[in-house]
Design a protein around this motif. Structure first.
Motif, short mmCIF file in Angstrom:
data_model
loop_
_atom_site.label_atom_id
_atom_site.label_comp_id
_atom_site.label_asym_id
_atom_site.label_seq_id
_atom_site.Cartn_x
_atom_site.Cartn_y
_atom_site.Cartn_z
N GLY A 58 -3.62 -10.46 12.20
CA GLY A 58 -2.29 -10.02 11.79
C GLY A 58 -1.49 -11.12 11.10
O GLY A 58 -0.37 -10.88 10.66
N CYS A 60 -2.23 -12.38 8.24
CA CYS A 60 -2.24 -12.10 6.79
C CYS A 60 -1.97 -10.64 6.46
O CYS A 60 -1.55 -10.33 5.36
CB CYS A 60 -3.58 -12.50 6.18
SG CYS A 60 -3.91 -14.27 6.25
N HIS A 61 -2.31 -9.74 7.37
CA HIS A 61 -2.14 -8.31 7.07
C HIS A 61 -1.87 -7.56 8.36
O HIS A 61 -1.98 -8.13 9.44
CB HIS A 61 -3.39 -7.75 6.37
CG HIS A 61 -4.68 -7.98 7.12
ND1 HIS A 61 -4.99 -7.32 8.29
CD2 HIS A 61 -5.73 -8.79 6.86
CE1 HIS A 61 -6.18 -7.72 8.70
NE2 HIS A 61 -6.65 -8.62 7.87
N LEU A 62 -1.53 -6.29 8.22
CA LEU A 62 -1.37 -5.45 9.40
C LEU A 62 -2.61 -5.58 10.28
O LEU A 62 -3.73 -5.55 9.76
CB LEU A 62 -1.22 -3.99 8.94
CG LEU A 62 -1.17 -2.96 10.07
CD1 LEU A 62 0.22 -2.89 10.65
CD2 LEU A 62 -1.60 -1.59 9.56
N GLN A 161 -1.46 -0.75 2.81
CA GLN A 161 -0.21 -1.10 3.50
C GLN A 161 0.22 0.04 4.41
O GLN A 161 1.29 0.64 4.20
CB GLN A 161 0.89 -1.40 2.47
CG GLN A 161 0.48 -2.32 1.34
CD GLN A 161 0.45 -3.76 1.78
OE1 GLN A 161 0.91 -4.12 2.86
NE2 GLN A 161 -0.12 -4.61 0.96
N HIS B 76 2.12 -13.38 1.30
CA HIS B 76 0.68 -13.39 1.03
C HIS B 76 0.40 -12.78 -0.34
O HIS B 76 0.89 -11.68 -0.64
CB HIS B 76 -0.04 -12.61 2.13
CG HIS B 76 -1.53 -12.77 2.12
ND1 HIS B 76 -2.32 -12.11 1.22
CD2 HIS B 76 -2.35 -13.51 2.88
CE1 HIS B 76 -3.59 -12.43 1.45
NE2 HIS B 76 -3.63 -13.29 2.45
N LYS B 81 2.28 -9.63 2.90
CA LYS B 81 2.87 -9.86 4.23
C LYS B 81 3.70 -11.15 4.22
O LYS B 81 3.25 -12.17 3.70
CB LYS B 81 1.76 -9.95 5.28
CG LYS B 81 2.32 -10.10 6.69
CD LYS B 81 1.40 -9.53 7.75
CE LYS B 81 2.08 -9.68 9.10
NZ LYS B 81 1.54 -8.81 10.12
#
Lengths: 189, 132
Positions: A58, A60-62, A161, B76, B81
């Motif tokens: 998490g 860097c991303h969901l 996303q 990012h 993000k």
């Protein structure tokens, strides 16, 4: 060191039980989707590996709910972290092992909740997909949504996303009724 | 040793593992030095922070995601993000966990420069970032 093992095991055991109790209690309170099974997201949130998973992945991303891909997909993902969709996401061996086990325990599987079961069915017998958005289950759920709301929408940009429209995505909440598309609002299909 | 004391020490070690304190950067710089690098220059680190490196997807620098100002919030490049500021002045817990520093230097040098950073480059970057 040996004398430490028992007290530490007890300590983590108690912490783990508390975490399970809290997560399940919390889940019951905001579950208003008509009683459909969502056991898998709840189990993933209560899993002792969840904190490490959200912290590492998490960053860097969901932290995608693991129930959205089958175990074979996660296994392939964890085997290729040095080129993770063009990014370097390498982990040390201990961290990687804990996350790999967490993903395997909470992956899409029969009897593990609605999304988990349907994802598992849609990917059974196929080359394990590396992208959640590549499963027939995902495509079937999203094919009517026009590009202006997703790729051409600066507040969304891509189907990756999830949380742009499914605000409860990280908790595994993908209920249609709670979708809010930025700039467009509810989605009525 | 009394088992209760042992347990307390073990717990303190576990809890303390994530926040090793201000000496972490000094330790790392000492390690780089014993690997033959140094002295470390904050100005060289600042230049490296902004230096662009070619890639098939376009030029990449530390500042691509972290912005030119380490005290600002970054984003990012792929996922969008938010990335919390790296500068200790903006976020005191930064540069306090050796494992985190090493992990991100390893990953992000490979993404940005296309290779691992040398001990000299890592030392210069840390010397720069600790002043921010």
């Amino acid at each position: 060191m040996k004398r430490l093992i028992l007290p530490l095991t007890l300590l983590f055991g108690i912490a783990g039980l508390l975490a399970v109790g809290l997560a399940l209690g919390d889940h019951d309170d905001d579950d208003d989707d008509g009683g459909r099974s969502k056991s898998s997201p709840a189990a993933a949130l209560a899993d002792p590996g969840y904190a490490l998973y959200t912290n590492e992945c998490g960053g860097c991303h969901l932290a995608y709910p693991p129930a959205l891909l089958p175990a074979a997909s996660w296994e392939a993902m964890m085997g290729g972290l040095s080129d993770h969709f063009g990014d370097n996401a390498e982990l040390d061996a201990d961290t990687a092992a804990t996350i790999r086990d967490f993903l395997a325990r909470n992956a899409a599987a029969p009897g593990a909740g609605k999304h988990a079961e349907r994802t598992w069915r849609a990917t059974r017998g196929l080359e394990p997909p590396l992208r959640i958005t590549a499963t027939d289950y995902f495509r079937g759920k999203h094919h009517e949504i026009p590009a202006k709301m997703i790729s051409d929408n600066p507040e969304v940009r891509s189907f990756s996303q999830c949380a742009a429209c499914h605000q409860g995505a990280e908790r595994g909440d993908f209920d249609d009724d709670r979708v809010r598309i930025p700039g467009y609002g509810r989605w009525d299909d | 040793m009394n088992i209760r004391v042992t347990r307390a020490i073990a717990l303190a070690l576990l809890l303390g593992a994530g926040t090793a304190g201000a000496g972490v950067v000094d330790e790392l710089l000492a390690d780089y030095q014993s690997a033959g690098a140094g002295p470390f220059d904050p100005k060289a680190g600042a230049a490296l922070w902004l230096q662009e490196h070619p890639s098939p997807e376009g030029p990449r620098a530390c500042s691509t995601c972290h912005t030119a100002d380490p005290a600002a919030e970054g984003r990012h490049a792929t996922t969008g993000k938010p990335i919390a500021p790296l500068a200790p002045s903006a976020r005191p817990e930064r540069l306090s966990d050796r494992k985190e520093i090493e992990k991100w230097l390893a990953r992000n040098c490979k993404w940005t420069l296309g290779r691992e950073c040398s001990a000299q480059e890592k030392g210069d970057l840390l010397a720069f970032l600790r002043t921010q």
